[in-house]
Scaffold this active site. Sequence first.
Site, PDB file in Angstrom:
ATOM      1  N   ASP A 128       0.869  -1.162   0.000  1.00 41.22           N
ATOM      2  CA  ASP A 128       0.000   0.000   0.000  1.00 41.22           C
ATOM      3  C   ASP A 128       0.912   1.220   0.000  1.00 41.22           C
ATOM      4  O   ASP A 128       2.108   1.123   0.298  1.00 41.22           O
ATOM      5  CB  ASP A 128      -0.926  -0.013   1.218  1.00 41.22           C
ATOM      6  CG  ASP A 128      -2.204   0.783   0.988  1.00 41.22           C
ATOM      7  OD1 ASP A 128      -2.204   1.668   0.114  1.00 41.22           O
ATOM      8  OD2 ASP A 128      -3.196   0.523   1.684  1.00 41.22           O
ATOM      9  N   TRP A 129       0.365   2.381  -0.316  1.00 39.44           N
ATOM     10  CA  TRP A 129       1.195   3.567  -0.520  1.00 39.44           C
ATOM     11  C   TRP A 129       1.916   3.953   0.782  1.00 39.44           C
ATOM     12  O   TRP A 129       1.279   4.219   1.794  1.00 39.44           O
ATOM     13  CB  TRP A 129       0.332   4.695  -1.042  1.00 39.44           C
ATOM     14  CG  TRP A 129       0.303   4.767  -2.550  1.00 39.44           C
ATOM     15  CD1 TRP A 129       0.453   5.892  -3.312  1.00 39.44           C
ATOM     16  CD2 TRP A 129       0.145   3.691  -3.496  1.00 39.44           C
ATOM     17  NE1 TRP A 129       0.407   5.574  -4.657  1.00 39.44           N
ATOM     18  CE2 TRP A 129       0.218   4.239  -4.797  1.00 39.44           C
ATOM     19  CE3 TRP A 129      -0.029   2.313  -3.363  1.00 39.44           C
ATOM     20  CZ2 TRP A 129       0.115   3.455  -5.945  1.00 39.44           C
ATOM     21  CZ3 TRP A 129      -0.131   1.534  -4.513  1.00 39.44           C
ATOM     22  CH2 TRP A 129      -0.063   2.106  -5.773  1.00 39.44           C
TER      23      TRP A 129
END
Length: 818
Positions: free
Chosen positions: A225-226
């Site tokens: 995920d970012w």
Amino acid sequence: MADRIAELADQMTLDEKVSILSGEDFWSVPAVPRLGIGKLRVTDGPNGARGGGSLIGGVKSASFPVGIALGATWNVDLVKEIGAALADEVKSKGAHMLLAPTVNIHRSVTNGRNFECYSEDPILSGELAVAYIVGLQGQGIGATVKHFVGNESEIERTTISSEIDERSLREIYLIPFEWAVKKADTWGVMSSYNRLNGTFTSEHNWLLTSVLRQEWGYDGIVMSDWFGSHSTAETVNAGLDLEMPGPPRDRGQKLIDAVNSGAVSQDTLHERVINMLRLMERVGSLDDHSEWQERAHDRPEHSALIRRAGAEAAVLLKNNGALPLNGDGSIAVIGPNAKIAQIMGGGSAQLNAHYRISPWQGLVSALGEDRLRYAPGCTNHRFEPVLRGQFKVEYFANETLAGEPAHVASQDEAQAFWIGHIADGKVDPLHFSARLTGSYTPETSGTHRVGIYSAGFAKVFVDGKLIADAWTNWQKGRTFFEEGCDEVVGTVELQAGRAHEVVIEFATKAFATLGLAAFAAGIGKPLGDDAIAEAVRVARNADTAIVFIGRNGEWDTEGSDLPSIDLPGRQNELVAAIANANPNTIVVLQTGGPVEMPWIGSVAALIQAWYPGQEAGNAIADVLTGVAEPSGRLPQTFPVRWADNPAHSQDREVYPGVEGKVRYEEGIFVGYRHYDRLGMTPLFPFGFGLGYARFAVSDLTVDDTEFEAEGSVMVGLSVTNTSDRDGAAVVQLYVSDDIASDPRPAKELKAFRKVQLKAGESRQITMTLDARAFAFYRVQAKHWLVEDGRFTLRVGLSSVDLPLTATVERKTTLMLPV
């Protein structure tokens, strides 16, 4: 193609190999020009394809119904159709991969991201995920099923450890991901932010290698995920192929050094590279050298699909004959969601929709404005309404608003979400300041509330006076993915018709996990007793009153859980007052999950409409007028009160978490399993939904000839539309293990079928149960077990309406591999 991928990997230098294992920027993986390898581009989903723009503004996109709305359709064919449509949307944004679907489980009714997920049940979630992925990837666009795994809350989500026992993982939380891999052959998996039993999922070897690749046979990529990667060698060795976003924080030169030192082996690096090249070949980016172009392609066929899906997602929860609307009587249209189109939740799923149809607009189109009367009654916003209008924006290449601006631009609202490339690249996106200058002209005179919240430092001045200060004593809160502060509100006296100058000052600050800068500023005038009194007057003078209430994307949002499941503001008071004034009161509820309903006994009808996308008002009007059948069924149990939910506990480690841990104490007893276990009657049960059409099930047959040998059973039955309207029934099949050696739920959904039937039509259907439908997971033995003994099959139209039963029996046990 395998030979080509192997050859490319062999030809790549160490620098080139490392380069494609992390992002180049927020939305892309770099090309390797020397070898003709194109750039891989991704876009956020799951209810649309935003493209490479900010969460605010940007190129317009189609807004589809949110995940819980799709869950409410129980329609795998429809979800597959939506997946295929989303592939077109992704292509319009010049991308190759959609960051979707979201398949985390509705563990708690207060999870801010429940709206984005399908259900509390793993089988319903899993089958819908499979349909979505098959539809999407069938058009050559890669899916990225997320968030793997244990992200069932937004509180401290980037650091907290989800403490989940292995049996619960296997039987509940991993099932949708397992189905996505085994049944849909998903090309992408996204690791979650959280830790799982103490270890970040992005560096969890058991999860990413032992389970995902070795047990399930996965050959796609795992991306973070970012900003969800926290290490170099640990993530690469555990099985994380891609760090996002770029430029890299944990890879790049750090990974080159790790390879050269032996902390990451050449073989492991080669495996990660092969996975990435295989993905690029699958999605077509390997040979895509086109210039990145994003288009706002408003497709009429997608609008029609969104409208149809939004209507099918609606769940009719109560109806004392008030619906569908008939006759030509007057209608009072009341409530905070009547003239505001609540089409989506907040966070990374939000986008700049092509348009938004409000319920008022939908009813005007369907019935004509002459029959309608409007009153807002009250508000339901979490933050003051964002200030709209033209703003001059001066950007400074420092954090003190000093000197001449480095760049000057304009924008049409007092909010911004700055990531990546901003101000034409003339300032560092993590180290800058900005001043916005505009005006606000109020419609009425009096005391107004001025609010500001920001990921960074911010102030709001009105007519030169500091009114709201989120700078001087900034404190971390629950906005902007937990990088922002809570809203700071001040008051100011404003005059109707006068343009008051508004100046907003902003400066970046050090971030905790996510590198972003953002703010939102709003001005509003509170509604008081007189607004409710006016709504009551309008309702009393109408034949029918429709109250549009609920929440919005400020409440149902990534990065923030709900404080409770009470309706915000004075909405309960409003509904009670309207129902008292008009016995023919219909409530249309728009939320991302359950709410408490102290007024439920006094209203004539209730529809749960969720967030159904850009055609919201038309879809809702279709259901209200009977143009469309409300064939949605609840994908999540609605409790009478929040305290009834399985995650609610006096022990705060169970929820919301304590000292970095949230313990899934309820184990496998999630959702309806919990209510069955305690003998508790919910407000509305899982799988429940009324309709204008009515249905009956009968003539249950069971073929268990293969049950002893293979563990499989064929179930047949007749479904009949007993009404004079066409409609759709959702037939649900639950399995009970009558005498189990380990604790098991009283029943578990194991198959379902949505059946479209014309008025009076009857149809025979069959459903197949494989051996896993009867099995539970044995942790020590590391296999699934179907025990000997008797199992009861229960079939009906909701988790509490199961009139058909049959039993099957085994004489021996059956062990199944993982």
